[in-house]
Write an enzyme that holds these catalytic residues in place. Structure first.
Site, PDB file in Angstrom:
ATOM      1  N   SER A 261       0.825  -1.189   0.000  1.00  0.00           N
ATOM      2  CA  SER A 261       0.000   0.000   0.000  1.00  0.00           C
ATOM      3  C   SER A 261       0.869   1.252   0.000  1.00  0.00           C
ATOM      4  O   SER A 261       1.767   1.379  -0.829  1.00  0.00           O
ATOM      5  CB  SER A 261      -0.961  -0.051   1.197  1.00  0.00           C
ATOM      6  OG  SER A 261      -1.973   0.909   1.083  1.00  0.00           O
ATOM      7  N   LYS A 265       4.546   2.364  -2.069  1.00  0.00           N
ATOM      8  CA  LYS A 265       4.991   3.575  -2.750  1.00  0.00           C
ATOM      9  C   LYS A 265       6.395   3.953  -2.268  1.00  0.00           C
ATOM     10  O   LYS A 265       7.274   4.315  -3.058  1.00  0.00           O
ATOM     11  CB  LYS A 265       4.022   4.723  -2.473  1.00  0.00           C
ATOM     12  CG  LYS A 265       2.550   4.463  -2.772  1.00  0.00           C
ATOM     13  CD  LYS A 265       1.686   5.687  -2.449  1.00  0.00           C
ATOM     14  CE  LYS A 265       0.240   5.357  -2.113  1.00  0.00           C
ATOM     15  NZ  LYS A 265      -0.510   4.737  -3.181  1.00  0.00           N
ATOM     16  N   TRP A 352      -9.639   0.270  -5.992  1.00  0.00           N
ATOM     17  CA  TRP A 352      -9.119   1.566  -5.561  1.00  0.00           C
ATOM     18  C   TRP A 352      -7.677   1.772  -6.030  1.00  0.00           C
ATOM     19  O   TRP A 352      -7.269   2.886  -6.360  1.00  0.00           O
ATOM     20  CB  TRP A 352      -9.214   1.635  -4.037  1.00  0.00           C
ATOM     21  CG  TRP A 352      -8.806   2.927  -3.394  1.00  0.00           C
ATOM     22  CD1 TRP A 352      -7.717   3.147  -2.615  1.00  0.00           C
ATOM     23  CD2 TRP A 352      -9.515   4.173  -3.433  1.00  0.00           C
ATOM     24  NE1 TRP A 352      -7.693   4.447  -2.168  1.00  0.00           N
ATOM     25  CE2 TRP A 352      -8.789   5.091  -2.661  1.00  0.00           C
ATOM     26  CE3 TRP A 352     -10.689   4.583  -4.061  1.00  0.00           C
ATOM     27  CZ2 TRP A 352      -9.200   6.415  -2.476  1.00  0.00           C
ATOM     28  CZ3 TRP A 352     -11.103   5.905  -3.880  1.00  0.00           C
ATOM     29  CH2 TRP A 352     -10.368   6.805  -3.106  1.00  0.00           C
ATOM     30  N   HIS A 402      -7.487  -5.688  -0.659  1.00  0.00           N
ATOM     31  CA  HIS A 402      -6.273  -4.900  -0.441  1.00  0.00           C
ATOM     32  C   HIS A 402      -5.564  -5.420   0.807  1.00  0.00           C
ATOM     33  O   HIS A 402      -5.998  -5.175   1.933  1.00  0.00           O
ATOM     34  CB  HIS A 402      -6.666  -3.429  -0.272  1.00  0.00           C
ATOM     35  CG  HIS A 402      -5.505  -2.504  -0.103  1.00  0.00           C
ATOM     36  ND1 HIS A 402      -4.727  -2.098  -1.159  1.00  0.00           N
ATOM     37  CD2 HIS A 402      -5.009  -1.882   0.995  1.00  0.00           C
ATOM     38  CE1 HIS A 402      -3.801  -1.267  -0.717  1.00  0.00           C
ATOM     39  NE2 HIS A 402      -3.940  -1.122   0.593  1.00  0.00           N
TER      40      HIS A 402
END
Length: 436
Positions: A261, A265, A352, A402
């Site tokens: 998540s 990044k 998402w 997720h």
């Protein structure tokens, strides 16, 4: 004052909720777009070999991400002291060695303590290592009573006993399903984790964590093109790498940076900044991670900069609902990792994070891998769920939500095995084989 803070929080929540109600989850609503050219320099020159990529185009792209997305790191901050709190040889019923190390950073009257928890296989050989952040404290990754509790700020979660932004014993092992440590160690790998809030608490504050170390007199937040929280987390990973290079039990040439998540990044940006990382794993990293921004599918630049403005440099807000004006897109971030192995993952119920956008980004990044004679991603159509595709770039879309799961970790290990050729290393290690 407290009422003002609560009102502001409510307003922000309503704004984010309104934005989420307008989220596009329909492929037919994806706008037409043109991606910025990977292999054409700012001057318009085509990049046809690795020399021109490394000397011209790669530095151009890296600078654009620094200026417009994550922010530049404005000051060099070295480790001031390493404190070894524990070296134990009997973790997980004797399967692993546990080590708890604290990196101490000092500047003027400021001090920051970053704790690394490591589990290493029982071997005298140097071992390859997975390293990644966790969300709520090192003690949450395993039901191990000897892991030190973090003293850093943690977001409240009463169901885990995290109140007044402090952890308690109740949260010990709460996220162990995300960290299958026994499996990782049995495969011959070490695993290291850091609570992200040790480096920079995940809140729009900029008064704690590492950021104040870079402030000049009278400065209270980063400049418009200076590091946000994701860049701070990436910086922390590079400092961990500094430590790993001094550890005689770790093969620092085989350190794999992994993140889920928002921490995915950070892992991608760390691997782009620091080429010492031998491999990168981005798990469900989505918008401003692996997914193409120009698709405007799921989370967008506008949504993410409203909800989490502290993650990025202030400049990124210029591109809210103007993704087509961004001078970069995320395929370019993935390409900065070439020619090192890269693994990108999605989940079927995680719209998402735009699974197709993550896949297409990985496909596009392959153009740079091919300059190096590498395959990149070996497919151009999304594979079926739970059917990984491995080249020098790997990808899978997992059935489910997720999350980061034991299934994901099995693929990361399998992918790393293929690239690190672990079967050729010492037979003294207890290698573990996997079946899909």
């Amino acid at each position: 004052m407290r009422h003002c803070v609560l009102l502001l929080s409510l307003i922000c929540s309503l704004q984010v909720g309104a934005q989420r109600s307008d989220v596009n989850y329909e492929e037919k609503e994806v706008p037409g777009y043109n991606l910025p050219e990977l292999l054409v320099s700012k001057s318009g020159r085509k990049i046809k070999n690795t020399k021109r990529w490394e000397k011209v185009r790669r530095p151009e792209i890296l600078k654009l991400f620094q200026q417009e997305v994550y922010g530049k790191i404005p000051v060099e901050i070295a480790i001031d002291e390493v404190v070894v709190h524990e070296q134990a040889g009997d973790a997980f019923d004797g399967l692993a060695k546990r080590r708890q190390v604290e990196l101490v950073f000092r500047k003027d009257d400021k001090k920051l303590n970053v704790e690394i928890l490591m589990y290493l296989p029982q071997t005298t050989d140097k071992v390859p290592l997975f390293v990644g952040y966790n969300f709520s404290g090192n003690h949450t990754v395993a039901d191990d009573p000897d892991i030190r509790l973090t003293e850093s700020w943690v977001r409240d979660n009463p169901s885990l006993g995290i109140v007044h932004n402090q952890v308690t014993e109740q949260s010990r092992g709460a996220k162990s399903e995300r960290w299958p440590i026994r499996t990782i160690v049995e495969a011959g790998y070490g695993v290291a984790t850091i609570y992200c809030g040790d480096v920079d608490p995940d809140r729009d504050n900029f008064q704690d964590g590492i950021h104040p170390f870079s402030y000049e007199l009278g400065q209270f937040r980063p400049g418009h093109d200076e590091w946000g929280t994701i860049a701070a987390w990436a910086w922390g990973l590079t400092k961990a790498m500094d430590y790993f290079e001094t550890d005689t039990e770790i093969d620092s040439s085989q350190v794999i940076v992994v993140g889920h998540s928002r921490l995915g990044k950070a892992a991608l940006w760390a691997a782009a900044l620091d080429q010492r990382f031998a491999m990168c794993v981005s798990n469900n990293s989505g918008c401003m991670g692996a997914a193409l921004s120009r698709r405007q599918f799921g989370e967008t630049v506008g949504i993410i900069t409203h909800a989490f403005p502290h993650w990025f440099c202030e400049n990124l807000t210029k591109y809210s609902s103007r993704e087509d004006k961004l001078p970069v897109d995320q395929h370019m971030l993935l390409a900065l990792i070439a020619p090192r192995p890269l693994y990108v993952t999605s989940a079927t119920e995680d719209l998402w994070a735009d699974p197709k956008g993550e896949f297409l980004s990985a496909v596009e990044a392959g153009k740079v891998y091919r300059l190096y004679g590498q395959e990149g991603l070996p497919v151009t159509e999304m594979p079926e769920p739970d059917n990984p595709a491995f080249g020098t770039i790997g990808y899978h879309i997992r059935t489910g939500k997720h999350n980061i799961t034991p299934y994901d970790w099995l693929q990361f290990i399998d992918f790393a095995n293929a690239h690190f050729k672990l079967e050729e290393l010492s037979e003294n290690r207890a290698w573990f084989s996997f079946q899909d």
